[in-house]
Enzyme design. Structure first.
Site, PDB file in Angstrom:
ATOM      1  N   LYS A  52       0.842  -1.201   0.000  1.00 10.29           N
ATOM      2  CA  LYS A  52       0.000   0.000   0.000  1.00 10.29           C
ATOM      3  C   LYS A  52       0.883   1.259   0.000  1.00 10.29           C
ATOM      4  CE  LYS A  52      -3.635  -2.623   2.166  1.00 10.29           C
ATOM      5  NZ  LYS A  52      -4.272  -3.099   3.397  1.00 10.29           N
ATOM      6  N   GLN A  96      -5.136  -1.923   9.527  1.00  9.37           N
ATOM      7  CA  GLN A  96      -4.791  -3.208   8.908  1.00  9.37           C
ATOM      8  C   GLN A  96      -5.318  -4.367   9.767  1.00  9.37           C
ATOM      9  OE1 GLN A  96      -3.274  -3.657   5.829  1.00  9.37           O
ATOM     10  NE2 GLN A  96      -3.748  -5.808   6.143  1.00  9.37           N
ATOM     11  N   ASP A 119     -11.441   1.575   3.513  1.00 15.76           N
ATOM     12  CA  ASP A 119     -11.615   0.122   3.381  1.00 15.76           C
ATOM     13  C   ASP A 119     -13.088  -0.239   3.196  1.00 15.76           C
ATOM     14  OD1 ASP A 119      -9.454  -1.539   3.199  1.00 15.76           O
ATOM     15  OD2 ASP A 119      -9.097  -1.680   5.361  1.00 15.76           O
TER      16      ASP A 119
END
Ligand code: NDP
Length: 282
Positions: A52, A96, A119
């Site tokens: 990322k 994460q 997300d």
């Protein structure tokens, strides 16, 4: 022989157009910013976060990774999220997953401002997706749908079978296909006679987490097969689909690696740039 849905190539095209959007924002004095919160030292998570960061660097997005120790308290994690929420320069926040077991994942995710939830895991975004309203869509299913549409595969009225019902892949994938007017079946570990369902699928999405689980006898001739799975077998990556035999039968197939995984990162970047654009538009 199936046509390959090339995630690498499609992701490159998306990145090319994102670069222009990032530039346009820069001209308006806005530098797109993404904050990634990584708790602990899980090797897979470290790799994903590294990828990322690299994608942000390629696109000119400012990325800031907060690396927190494995024994971080819930309080400290929540404070880090609140700080990123309040930071005007941060347009996207990503925690994460998975978090270490002692941390409350659902609570942490619920604290991210929905507009910065790149997300697409916040309750507001999942709820809006369920209602078919404008929202931030989870990156992996968004990428998988993009691949199908980009290849011009008809979805309306088609039989779509999604194997897997996780909150991050299976469920949102099913909702997206439903929005495209496919007739959707969701299968899971308690499904009786899985193959009976998968053999009816014009569109088959595998999000199971079991290497080469979907075999050729489970696939309809001419189906479009999307393999979301990422499994490591003897140090090599493979999907949930038995690629070679299934590609003899399917009309379209995504490879692993080089398929949906590449799209996931591209869609994360897309969600981040879109969050900045929305903020500028007010
Ligand atoms: P989960 O483990 O959360 O979910 C797996 C799903 O598969 C569950 O719904 C489970 O059913 C179902 N399942 C398990 N065994 C069977 C079986 N024998 N028959 C039918 N269904 C079964 O995984 P995720 O959704 O998070 O991920 C799925 C895969 O996708 C993994 O390989 C993961 O690494 C990969 N992944 C890839 C991404 C990418 O960027 N390409 C991003 C995210 C994930 P039940 O609910 O009943 O337990």
């Amino acid at each position: 022989m199936a046509t390959l849905l090339d995630g690498k190539m499609m992701a490159q095209e998306i990145e090319d157009s994102l670069k222009l959007r990032v530039e346009a924002l820069k001209e308006k004095g806005v530098e797109v910013g993404l904050t990634v919160i990584l708790v602990g030292e899980d090797p897979a998570s470290q790799t994903y976060v590294g990828n990322k960061e690299k994608a942000c660097a390629r696109l000119g997005i400012r990325s800031n990774t907060l690396r927190m120790p494995a024994d971080t308290t819930q309080e400290k994690l929540e404070a880090a999220i609140m700080e990123a929420n309040a930071d005007e320069k941060v347009h996207g926040i990503l925690v994460q997953l998975p978090l270490p077991r002692h941390l409350d994942e659902a609570k942490a995710l619920s604290l991210i401002i929905p507009e910065k939830d790149v997300d697409g895991f916040h309750d507001v975004n999942t709820g809006r997706l369920c209602r078919g309203q404008d929202c931030v869509v989870a990156c992996t299913p968004k990428g998988a749908l993009y691949m199908l549409k980009q290849a011009g595969i008809p979805l309306e009225g088609k039989e779509a079978v999604v194997v897997g019902r996780s909150n991050i892949v299976g469920k949102p994938m099913a909702l997206l296909l439903l929005q495209e007017n496919a007739t959707v079946t969701v299968c899971h570990s308690r499904t009786k006679d899985l193959a009976e369902h998968t053999r009816r699928a014009d569109i088959l999405v595998a999000a199971i987490g079991k290497p080469r689980f979907i075999t050729a006898d489970m696939v309809k001739e001419g189906a479009a097969v999307v393999d979301v799975g990422i499994n490591r077998v003897d140090g090599k990556l493979c999907g949930d689909v038995d690629f070679e035999p299934v590609s003899q039968k399917a009309s379209y197939i995504t490879p692993v690696p080089g398929g949906v995984g590449k799209m996931t990162i591209a869609m994360l970047m897309d969600n981040t740039v879109a969050a900045a654009e929305k903020k500028v538009q007010g």
